[in-house]
Design an enzyme around this catalytic site. Sequence first.
Site, mmCIF file in Angstrom:
data_model
loop_
_atom_site.group_PDB
_atom_site.id
_atom_site.type_symbol
_atom_site.label_atom_id
_atom_site.label_comp_id
_atom_site.label_asym_id
_atom_site.label_seq_id
_atom_site.Cartn_x
_atom_site.Cartn_y
_atom_site.Cartn_z
ATOM 1 N N ASN A 104 0.876 -1.231 0.006
ATOM 2 C CA ASN A 104 -0.010 -0.250 -0.221
ATOM 3 C C ASN A 104 0.952 1.430 -0.003
ATOM 4 O O ASN A 104 0.260 2.237 -0.594
ATOM 5 C CB ASN A 104 -0.883 -0.046 1.086
ATOM 6 C CG ASN A 104 -1.738 1.377 1.429
ATOM 7 O OD1 ASN A 104 -2.363 1.658 0.615
ATOM 8 N ND2 ASN A 104 -1.268 1.894 2.398
ATOM 9 N N ILE A 108 -9.759 9.500 -3.987
ATOM 10 C CA ILE A 108 -10.108 8.988 -2.789
ATOM 11 C C ILE A 108 -9.951 9.951 -1.510
ATOM 12 O O ILE A 108 -8.729 10.138 -1.013
ATOM 13 C CB ILE A 108 -9.346 7.634 -2.324
ATOM 14 C CG1 ILE A 108 -9.339 6.640 -3.686
ATOM 15 C CG2 ILE A 108 -9.880 6.843 -1.226
ATOM 16 C CD1 ILE A 108 -10.743 6.353 -3.844
ATOM 17 N N TYR A 140 5.350 10.770 -10.239
ATOM 18 C CA TYR A 140 4.412 10.089 -9.356
ATOM 19 C C TYR A 140 3.599 9.008 -10.502
ATOM 20 O O TYR A 140 3.461 7.928 -10.439
ATOM 21 C CB TYR A 140 3.494 10.716 -8.520
ATOM 22 C CG TYR A 140 2.269 9.886 -7.898
ATOM 23 C CD1 TYR A 140 2.512 9.051 -6.679
ATOM 24 C CD2 TYR A 140 1.047 9.958 -8.600
ATOM 25 C CE1 TYR A 140 1.449 8.426 -6.272
ATOM 26 C CE2 TYR A 140 -0.065 9.278 -7.876
ATOM 27 C CZ TYR A 140 0.318 8.513 -6.753
ATOM 28 O OH TYR A 140 -1.000 7.769 -6.139
#
Length: 254
Positions: A91, A192, A159
């Site tokens: 994660n 999110i 990223y």
Amino acid sequence: MGSLTGKKAFITGAEQGIGKAVAEQLIDAGCDVYIHYFMGEEGPKELVKLAESKGQKASYGYADLTDAESANECIANAAEFLGGMDILINNVGGIIARKWLGEITPEFWKTVIDVNMTTMLNVTQSALPFLKEASNGASIVNLASLAGRSGGHSGSLVYSTTKGAVLTFTRSLAAELGEFGIRVNAVAPGLILGTRFHDQHTTKESADATVAGIPVGRAGTPDDVAKTIIFLASEYDGFVSGATIDVNGGVYRM
């Protein structure tokens, strides 16, 4: 879908956000868990209390997963505590900062690659011997991102590049580890909210603009992502490997 009762799970970066939601749902599904953290023990302590309230095992440990030795020690501690390992959730990750092409330094490039890719390599390598020993097969789930699919917003070049690499890492590893009964999949979350990532790097104006383009009309939550990860983790007799599931409310469709 197989039962997770009694399964042994290791989750990286589970002190908050998506990682914590995954750990909570794994515990609710009957898993014993080991929680890696890098910033703060409050979340891991809550998760240990939750597991113990259900008669299950949970513990946690700090590690700098960009360092191979530190990652290996954390995995070894987890496997010893759990008595093995059936599930690995990779994660950990982050954008670090928004930088445009002309602002990217070699140091920044290396930092973002280390946080999003080197951590995954170190953890997965260290966990492999234990996953191979899992009696009914094992499951690895990697956290990618919508940015790895679409290229992300401006300022997220490095990223987005690393998250695209996570998708390829997942597909390649699925081919390599299938013979050992280890399935490897990924999830690619969109917006999110309720995570450190967006609290630090997404303005309200940017979030509102993104939500306006999401077909289901809302941002996602950590629980939305966690539910998908639980499915992938629990499919012990399944045929899903090398896949990426998009969790973005329909804003990106393939």
